[in-house]
Scaffold this motif. Structure first.
Motif, PDB file in Angstrom:
ATOM      1  N   UNK A 349      -6.062  40.461  97.726  1.00  0.00           N
ATOM      2  CA  UNK A 349      -7.049  39.667  98.426  1.00  0.00           C
ATOM      3  C   UNK A 349      -8.395  39.645  97.749  1.00  0.00           C
ATOM      4  N   UNK A 350      -8.579  40.502  96.753  1.00  0.00           N
ATOM      5  CA  UNK A 350      -9.869  40.589  96.074  1.00  0.00           C
ATOM      6  C   UNK A 350      -9.991  39.509  95.001  1.00  0.00           C
ATOM      7  N   UNK A 351     -11.168  38.930  94.850  1.00  0.00           N
ATOM      8  CA  UNK A 351     -11.436  37.962  93.784  1.00  0.00           C
ATOM      9  C   UNK A 351     -11.604  38.697  92.458  1.00  0.00           C
ATOM     10  N   UNK A 352     -10.990  38.148  91.410  1.00  0.00           N
ATOM     11  CA  UNK A 352     -11.077  38.755  90.084  1.00  0.00           C
ATOM     12  C   UNK A 352     -11.273  37.662  89.045  1.00  0.00           C
ATOM     13  N   UNK A 353     -11.680  38.069  87.851  1.00  0.00           N
ATOM     14  CA  UNK A 353     -11.691  37.165  86.710  1.00  0.00           C
ATOM     15  C   UNK A 353     -10.416  37.362  85.907  1.00  0.00           C
ATOM     16  N   UNK A 354      -9.967  36.324  85.265  1.00  0.00           N
ATOM     17  CA  UNK A 354      -8.737  36.383  84.463  1.00  0.00           C
ATOM     18  C   UNK A 354      -9.089  36.136  83.004  1.00  0.00           C
ATOM     19  N   UNK A 355      -8.883  37.162  82.177  1.00  0.00           N
ATOM     20  CA  UNK A 355      -9.165  37.069  80.748  1.00  0.00           C
ATOM     21  C   UNK A 355      -7.838  37.042  79.992  1.00  0.00           C
ATOM     22  N   UNK A 356      -7.602  35.994  79.213  1.00  0.00           N
ATOM     23  CA  UNK A 356      -6.364  35.841  78.446  1.00  0.00           C
ATOM     24  C   UNK A 356      -6.676  36.028  76.964  1.00  0.00           C
ATOM     25  N   UNK A 357      -5.918  36.893  76.302  1.00  0.00           N
ATOM     26  CA  UNK A 357      -6.078  37.087  74.859  1.00  0.00           C
ATOM     27  C   UNK A 357      -5.476  35.895  74.140  1.00  0.00           C
ATOM     28  N   UNK A 358      -6.323  34.966  73.723  1.00  0.00           N
ATOM     29  CA  UNK A 358      -5.850  33.680  73.200  1.00  0.00           C
ATOM     30  C   UNK A 358      -4.985  33.833  71.955  1.00  0.00           C
ATOM     31  N   UNK A 359      -5.268  34.835  71.121  1.00  0.00           N
ATOM     32  CA  UNK A 359      -4.516  35.006  69.881  1.00  0.00           C
ATOM     33  C   UNK A 359      -3.052  35.352  70.125  1.00  0.00           C
ATOM     34  N   UNK A 360      -2.743  35.846  71.331  1.00  0.00           N
ATOM     35  CA  UNK A 360      -1.365  36.247  71.636  1.00  0.00           C
ATOM     36  C   UNK A 360      -0.593  35.179  72.409  1.00  0.00           C
ATOM     37  N   UNK A 361      -1.236  34.050  72.688  1.00  0.00           N
ATOM     38  CA  UNK A 361      -0.592  32.988  73.465  1.00  0.00           C
ATOM     39  C   UNK A 361       0.285  32.131  72.548  1.00  0.00           C
ATOM     40  N   UNK A 362       1.492  31.838  73.012  1.00  0.00           N
ATOM     41  CA  UNK A 362       2.428  30.987  72.281  1.00  0.00           C
ATOM     42  C   UNK A 362       2.447  29.611  72.933  1.00  0.00           C
ATOM     43  N   UNK A 363       2.354  28.561  72.131  1.00  0.00           N
ATOM     44  CA  UNK A 363       2.319  27.195  72.675  1.00  0.00           C
ATOM     45  C   UNK A 363       3.545  26.433  72.170  1.00  0.00           C
ATOM     46  N   UNK A 364       4.250  25.786  73.112  1.00  0.00           N
ATOM     47  CA  UNK A 364       5.449  25.020  72.785  1.00  0.00           C
ATOM     48  C   UNK A 364       5.388  23.660  73.479  1.00  0.00           C
ATOM     49  N   UNK A 365       6.081  22.698  72.890  1.00  0.00           N
ATOM     50  CA  UNK A 365       6.233  21.405  73.542  1.00  0.00           C
ATOM     51  C   UNK A 365       6.921  21.624  74.885  1.00  0.00           C
ATOM     52  N   UNK A 366       6.546  20.850  75.885  1.00  0.00           N
ATOM     53  CA  UNK A 366       7.146  20.979  77.213  1.00  0.00           C
ATOM     54  C   UNK A 366       8.637  20.674  77.132  1.00  0.00           C
ATOM     55  N   UNK A 367       9.487  21.431  77.855  1.00  0.00           N
ATOM     56  CA  UNK A 367      10.922  21.154  77.843  1.00  0.00           C
ATOM     57  C   UNK A 367      11.206  19.707  78.206  1.00  0.00           C
ATOM     58  N   UNK A 368      12.019  19.059  77.384  1.00  0.00           N
ATOM     59  CA  UNK A 368      12.359  17.658  77.637  1.00  0.00           C
ATOM     60  C   UNK A 368      11.373  16.670  77.088  1.00  0.00           C
ATOM     61  N   UNK A 369      10.248  17.180  76.546  1.00  0.00           N
ATOM     62  CA  UNK A 369       9.225  16.253  76.027  1.00  0.00           C
ATOM     63  C   UNK A 369       9.631  15.704  74.669  1.00  0.00           C
TER      64      UNK A 369
END
Length: 369
Positions: A349-369
């Motif tokens: 229930x507590x509000x938080x900030x969300x920090x994402x390590x961008x260098x570890x994110x994998x990006x792929x074309x959407x399935x079926x795209x």
């Protein structure tokens, strides 16, 4: 963990080294196989170098065991060739039976003969040697796996882990150039699995045999293999080192197979994927394309509210060494999953900030795209 278990593992590790083999190369060339209308292998080509440890990885039914059985000679491919050190052992022009291939086998169920002693089980593959030499080689192999004192016992008197070690001793006793293992640790208690797997790998390295291990466990494959061959529906989805497949998966399905991922949809703008949790590099994807950011839970860090992307903590579960957090973010249908060392001070229930390590994110074309 009990003292007796640790003593057993320690004794095993202090045994003499295993006899070395002359490692052989193994190659599959456009191998096709099937059962009725089911295509189990669909054009597999793979070269395994002498002394290399390769894991065949994938879900049930992907063709792992079929490929292993074809390598051993238990089955003959419908088409294609299999060669050992360049010599055709299966194909249009030849078929060499298993006993003449110089291949050692360790099966999932160990396949020990219950009416034979452990020593006799290990000697079974040494029939070409005089009895005295065969017994000496078998006792040496049992000694290497820490079971020389159980040579005259029968398999049913041993634990599952000990039976697996007898099966390993039987496989290495003839000093094969190639060692094939079909999910050899899947039937073991989780408490024993890691220790026995690590010691088995040590024996494999000592023998210097070329090894192919079938597994459905990505972590096991990463711990054992020089290279991993990921199979999907009878085809090779990706080949590479454990680091290659984990850090640079070829597609979203591969990323999913190696770890849990949060799948966050977005649209490509100016070379970056725009999502509700941030912007991420999207090389090779067209402007305006739909794509997915695959974010591993350990790449998400909760921050104090007001910092980073705003979110709200939905749940917190203690998992031992880590805690699993679920964080709702506006614009996403499902909460993000985050794994953190400690969630102390965080309450649902507590509000938080969300920090994402961008260098570890994998990006792929959407399935079926």
């Amino acid at each position: 963990m009990s003292n007796s278990f640790m003593e057993t593992v320690s004794r095993w590790g202090r045994r003499g080294t295993a006899g070395t083999s002359i490692a052989a190369s193994l190659a599959f060339e456009d191998v096709v196989h099937g059962y009725g209308k089911v295509r189990a292998l669909d054009g597999i080509s793979l070269a395994v170098a002498p002394g290399e440890v390769v894991c065949l990885l994938g879900p049930s039914g992907c063709g792992k065991t079929t490929l292993l059985r074809i390598a051993s000679g238990i089955e003959r491919p419908l088409s294609g060739r299999v060669t050992i050190d360049g010599r055709e052992v299966a194909g249009p022009d030849a078929f060499i039976p298993p006993e003449r291939r110089g291949v050692g086998l360790v099966f999932q169920d160990f396949a020990l003969f219950p009416h034979l002693t452990n020593l006799a089980n290990v000697m079974f593959g040494l029939k070409a040697l005089p009895k005295a030499e065969a017994e000496k080689a078998a006792r040496l192999a049992l000694s290497r796996v820490g079971l020389d004192k159980h040579a005259e016992d029968y398999p049913h008197t041993l634990s599952g882990g000990e039976q697996q070690r007898v099966a390993l001793a039987r496989a290495i006793a003839p000093r094969p150039g190639i060692l094939l293992m079909d999910e050899p640790f899947s039937g073991l208690d989780s408490r024993l699995r890691d220790a026995i797997r690590d010691e088995t790998l040590a024996v494999m390295r000592e023998t210097r045999a070329t090894c192919i291990v079938v597994t459905h466990d990505p972590e096991e494959a990463m711990r054992m293999a020089d290279r991993i061959v990921l199979l999907r529906s009878g085809r090779i989805a990706q080949i590479g080192t454990p680091s290659d497949l984990y850090r640079a998966p070829a597609d979203l399905d591969t990323a999913r197979f190696f770890s849990d991922v949060n799948e966050v949809p977005g649209v490509v703008r100016a070379g970056r994927l725009v999502t509700p949790v941030g912007y991420f590099a999207a090389p090779g994807l067209a402007e305006g394309a739909s794509a997915v950011a695959a974010i591993r839970p350990q790449s998400i860090t909760p921050k104090p509210a007001g910092m980073c992307v705003p979110g709200r903590l939905v749940s917190r579960r203690f998992l031992g060494e880590v805690e699993l957090l679920e964080i709702a973010v506006q614009g996403l249908d499902a909460p993000l999953k985050a794994r953190v060392r400690s969630g102390e001070g965080l309450a649902p229930g507590r509000d938080v900030g969300v920090d994402v390590t961008a260098a570890e994110v994998l990006v792929f074309a959407a399935p079926g795209a």
